[in-house]
Design a protein around this motif. Structure first.
Motif, mmCIF file in Angstrom:
data_model
loop_
_atom_site.group_PDB
_atom_site.id
_atom_site.type_symbol
_atom_site.label_atom_id
_atom_site.label_comp_id
_atom_site.label_asym_id
_atom_site.label_seq_id
_atom_site.Cartn_x
_atom_site.Cartn_y
_atom_site.Cartn_z
ATOM 1 N N ALA A 1 5.399 -1.596 -5.304
ATOM 2 C CA ALA A 1 4.261 -2.313 -4.737
ATOM 3 C C ALA A 1 4.237 -3.764 -5.204
ATOM 4 O O ALA A 1 4.042 -4.681 -4.400
ATOM 5 C CB ALA A 1 2.955 -1.613 -5.126
ATOM 6 N N LEU A 2 4.429 -3.988 -6.498
ATOM 7 C CA LEU A 2 4.446 -5.358 -7.020
ATOM 8 C C LEU A 2 5.578 -6.163 -6.399
ATOM 9 O O LEU A 2 5.399 -7.332 -6.032
ATOM 10 C CB LEU A 2 4.586 -5.340 -8.543
ATOM 11 N N ILE B 1 0.841 -1.203 0.000
ATOM 12 C CA ILE B 1 0.000 0.000 0.000
ATOM 13 C C ILE B 1 0.874 1.250 0.000
ATOM 14 O O ILE B 1 0.604 2.223 -0.711
ATOM 15 C CB ILE B 1 -0.940 0.004 1.221
ATOM 16 N N VAL B 2 1.936 1.214 0.819
ATOM 17 C CA VAL B 2 2.856 2.355 0.904
ATOM 18 C C VAL B 2 3.403 2.681 -0.474
ATOM 19 O O VAL B 2 3.496 3.849 -0.878
ATOM 20 C CB VAL B 2 4.003 2.050 1.887
ATOM 21 N N MET B 3 3.791 1.645 -1.223
ATOM 22 C CA MET B 3 4.306 1.837 -2.572
ATOM 23 C C MET B 3 3.170 2.085 -3.567
ATOM 24 O O MET B 3 3.286 2.888 -4.484
ATOM 25 C CB MET B 3 5.108 0.610 -3.005
ATOM 26 N N GLY B 4 2.054 1.358 -3.366
ATOM 27 C CA GLY B 4 0.976 1.393 -4.344
ATOM 28 C C GLY B 4 0.302 2.737 -4.487
ATOM 29 O O GLY B 4 -0.153 3.098 -5.581
ATOM 30 N N THR B 5 0.186 3.518 -3.410
ATOM 31 C CA THR B 5 -0.431 4.834 -3.530
ATOM 32 C C THR B 5 0.392 5.765 -4.407
ATOM 33 O O THR B 5 -0.117 6.779 -4.883
ATOM 34 C CB THR B 5 -0.624 5.479 -2.146
ATOM 35 N N ALA C 1 13.799 -4.124 -5.954
ATOM 36 C CA ALA C 1 14.125 -3.602 -4.621
ATOM 37 C C ALA C 1 13.067 -3.969 -3.589
ATOM 38 O O ALA C 1 13.201 -3.604 -2.419
ATOM 39 C CB ALA C 1 14.289 -2.083 -4.680
ATOM 40 N N GLY C 2 12.021 -4.704 -3.994
ATOM 41 C CA GLY C 2 10.941 -5.077 -3.094
ATOM 42 C C GLY C 2 11.401 -5.723 -1.800
ATOM 43 O O GLY C 2 11.043 -5.264 -0.707
ATOM 44 N N MET D 1 10.466 0.686 -13.519
ATOM 45 C CA MET D 1 9.484 -0.134 -12.811
ATOM 46 C C MET D 1 10.085 -1.487 -12.418
ATOM 47 O O MET D 1 9.950 -1.936 -11.281
ATOM 48 C CB MET D 1 8.253 -0.359 -13.694
ATOM 49 N N LEU D 2 10.774 -2.129 -13.363
ATOM 50 C CA LEU D 2 11.377 -3.434 -13.086
ATOM 51 C C LEU D 2 12.485 -3.329 -12.031
ATOM 52 O O LEU D 2 12.631 -4.211 -11.177
ATOM 53 C CB LEU D 2 11.933 -4.030 -14.376
#
Length: 392
Positions: free
Chosen positions: A340-341, A51-55, A216-217, A210-211
């Motif tokens: 987020a992904l 969520i932190v990343m997704g927003t 870094a997830g 993006m990739l």
């Protein structure tokens, strides 16, 4: 020459970077530990961190549209800092998974109004000395390193539930430092704020970003937990995170010369290749202090040089009236969708901890795909005039 904005603005901008990334320094490495202490499962932690990343996927583009149309960038920074600080008070209540998910969504939506505008104001303030961006941005790295180290010792001494108290102090500091920023209002004609056409260079750059952020997830969501599983304490983990940020600060100082000599795309390729190496070291050699140290020193390339080169790419690829749009796309597709992904997938790979090593293998694979995307950038346009725009 530096634009007509007063030189004092650079001091307050530097302070804003310091507090903005200080907040990230306490939230990014230790938020997973905080949620773990509250009893959430690895899958729930992965979802909350996503969520932190997704927003960042939606919020930066919403605020960028407002900023490019109204020119009220400083006002958005102040509003974002105030509402984010206000909504952050919800962290003090030990609520359910749904409560925390809603709390994070509100807080991060307004928090994401800040950084893209901060980047644009900084570059506009520097004018034709935009290559000095790294020096201003390094104050953010200093804030990050201070809170990573201090946060590790504080959590070890008082427990993870000290995080909201530390965070609140930092939010207030961010708000106070944003107040002196001049309230410019430069109305932009509606025809000027139509979405800029994205050429092949921009498209492949955004896919690569993006990739890379997907890769870094596990670092953003599970690095401290991973080191704890390997037998390290929170304070030692904080020192290793800080080591990476020190290397990042040093790289920011050298980035202008490197960009002038080698160009944006070349440095992105080299740094992304080093990212693959870094994640593989964490996958297979985390028990070794030597290789763990090497992996953290590579942060100079995997974030420091990548970010400096990416900011220059966006600054040169987008027209002046679309700077917020460009920074927002970079933030939303890279740090937002990609981050987020990456965290969400890693939460499932991690499982009960038995899949920890494979999260880093997944990260290395994502970084390798990012490298392939970079190779597709048309070479005549890739440097975007970097050699002419930066000092030799």
């Amino acid at each position: 020459m530096i634009s007509t904005r007063p030189q004092a603005s650079l001091i307050w901008l530097s302070a804003c970077y310091f507090f903005f990334f200080s907040i990230l320094g306490i939230m990014v490495p230790y938020l997973g530990v905080f949620f773990d202490d509250r009893g959430f499962s690895p899958q729930q932690i992965g979802f909350l961190l996503a969520i932190v990343m997704g927003t960042r996927i939606i919020a930066p583009n919403v605020w960028a549209r407002v900023a490019d149309k109204t020119g009220m960038r400083a006002q958005l920074i102040k509003m974002g800092a105030f509402v984010a600080a206000l909504s952050y008070t919800s962290f003090f209540y030990d609520g359910s998974f749904l409560y925390m998910a809603i709390s994070l969504s509100i807080y991060t939506f307004f928090w994401n109004a800040i950084l893209a505008q901060l980047e644009v104001i900084t570059l506009e303030t520097l004018g034709d000395k935009a290559y000095r961006y790294g020096v201003i941005r390094s104050f953010g790295s200093m804030g990050y390193i201070c809170l990573v180290v201090a946060g590790g010792f504080a959590i070890e001494a008082f427990g993870p539930q000290v995080l909201p108290q530390i965070g609140m102090v930092l939010f207030i500091g961010m708000l106070l430092c944003s107040l002196p920023l001049p309230n410019d209002k430069q109305q932009v004609a509606s025809r000027d704020v139509a979405a800029q056409k994205l050429n092949k260079s921009i498209v492949w750059f955004l896919i690569s970003a993006m990739l890379l952020q997907m890769s870094a997830g596990p670092f953003y969501g599970f690095f401290v937990l991973y080191l704890k599983q390997a037998g390290y304490t929170e304070s030692i983990a904080g020192i290793f995170v800080a080591l990476g940020v020190v290397s990042e600060i040093i790289m920011f100082m050298f980035a202008p010369r490197l960009l002038a000599r080698f160009g944006v795309t070349c440095l992105l390729v080299v740094s992304t290749a080093m990212t693959v190496v870094r994640w593989l070291l964490l996958a297979f050699a985390v028990e070794s202090l030597w290789w763990l140290t090497v992996s953290q020193l590579l942060h100079a390339f995997t974030f420091g040089l990548v970010h400096a080169a990416s900011i220059q790419f966006v600054h040169q690829a987008f027209a002046k009236s679309h700077q917020s749009q460009g920074q927002a796309l970079y933030a939303s597709l890279g740090f937002g969708l990609g981050g987020a992904l990456g965290i969400w997938v890693c939460g499932y790979i991690w499982g009960d901890g038995s899949g920890a090593m494979w999260t880093w293998v997944f990260a290395a694979a994502c970084a390798a795909c990012s490298l392939i995307a970079l190779s597709a950038i048309p070479k005549p346009q890739a440097a975007m005039g970097t050699r002419q725009s930066l000092p030799v």
